[in-house]
Scaffold this motif. Sequence first.
Motif: not given
Length: 299
Positions: A103, A155, A97-98, A95
């Motif tokens: 995510y 990120e 972070r988006s 996973p």
Amino acid sequence: MFDRQAALFLYAISPVHLGAGSAIGIIDNPIQRERHTKHPCFAGSGIKGALRHGFEALGGDPKLIHLLFGPPASASGDLHAGAVSIGDAQLLAFPVRSLRGGYVYTTCPQALARTQRLMAALGITAPWVIPEVKEEQCLVTHTALLSSDSKLHLEAFEYHAHRSEPLAALGADLAQRALPEGEAYDFFRTKLARDLVVLSDTDFGYFVEHATVVEPHVCIDEQTGTAKKGGLFYTENLPPESLLMAPLMASATRNPQADSLAAHEVLMKMSLLVNQKLLQIGGDATTGRGLVVAKVVEG
């Protein structure tokens, strides 16, 4: 030889710390990683030890522990090999972070190909089309994850995104195989199928090395109730929502003094014991670490 095989998928629902035992960097307690890829992994010995330790708690017959896993070394008069073998768990999805969607589940051609190869060795057909991806680019199926200029932001990085129909089929197949059934996992099966993102091997390697969970800890002085001088240390964890897969193999039992179990019976007992069950593996169990859900897919 092991006569029966299955794939053991392990889906983390909490941070997981399977320690490497030594550190050469700034992290005092790093997690286990493969030497050649630096991908996080679970050593098969750690998984097997956790299953043996929790065998009765999972509902297993205590009389079968030595038969399935082998007796302890102290039982010098009754030594024989166990009938269960569990290999190292390889990382399949990680996973990240988006900017949109919270995510995403990232993977790469190398991780997909290695999983497909291991499944084939276990007698499981996975008709996946392994894509090719260039650095700084990615493949997606869910365009709502993208910004207006067709960029995916993970990120602090942005990637040129391309929509892939074969990836949609791959994600749906993986979600059905790897995640448990039931309403509690409906959201995650849907998200894994929809928000699976394929990065290049290089870009994926960066995230699995630098986007893990690193937690500071302190040692408390019992007399003062405050942190000890020099007691600060850092522990690394694999983040929740990570997905790994390990081979689960079985042979006939080897104890001549007990009733024999055939290989298919051994695999059946292990499958009934762990399939879609919550397991605890690794360290820091008293702080809620190491919770994974298992899914067994037989070959």
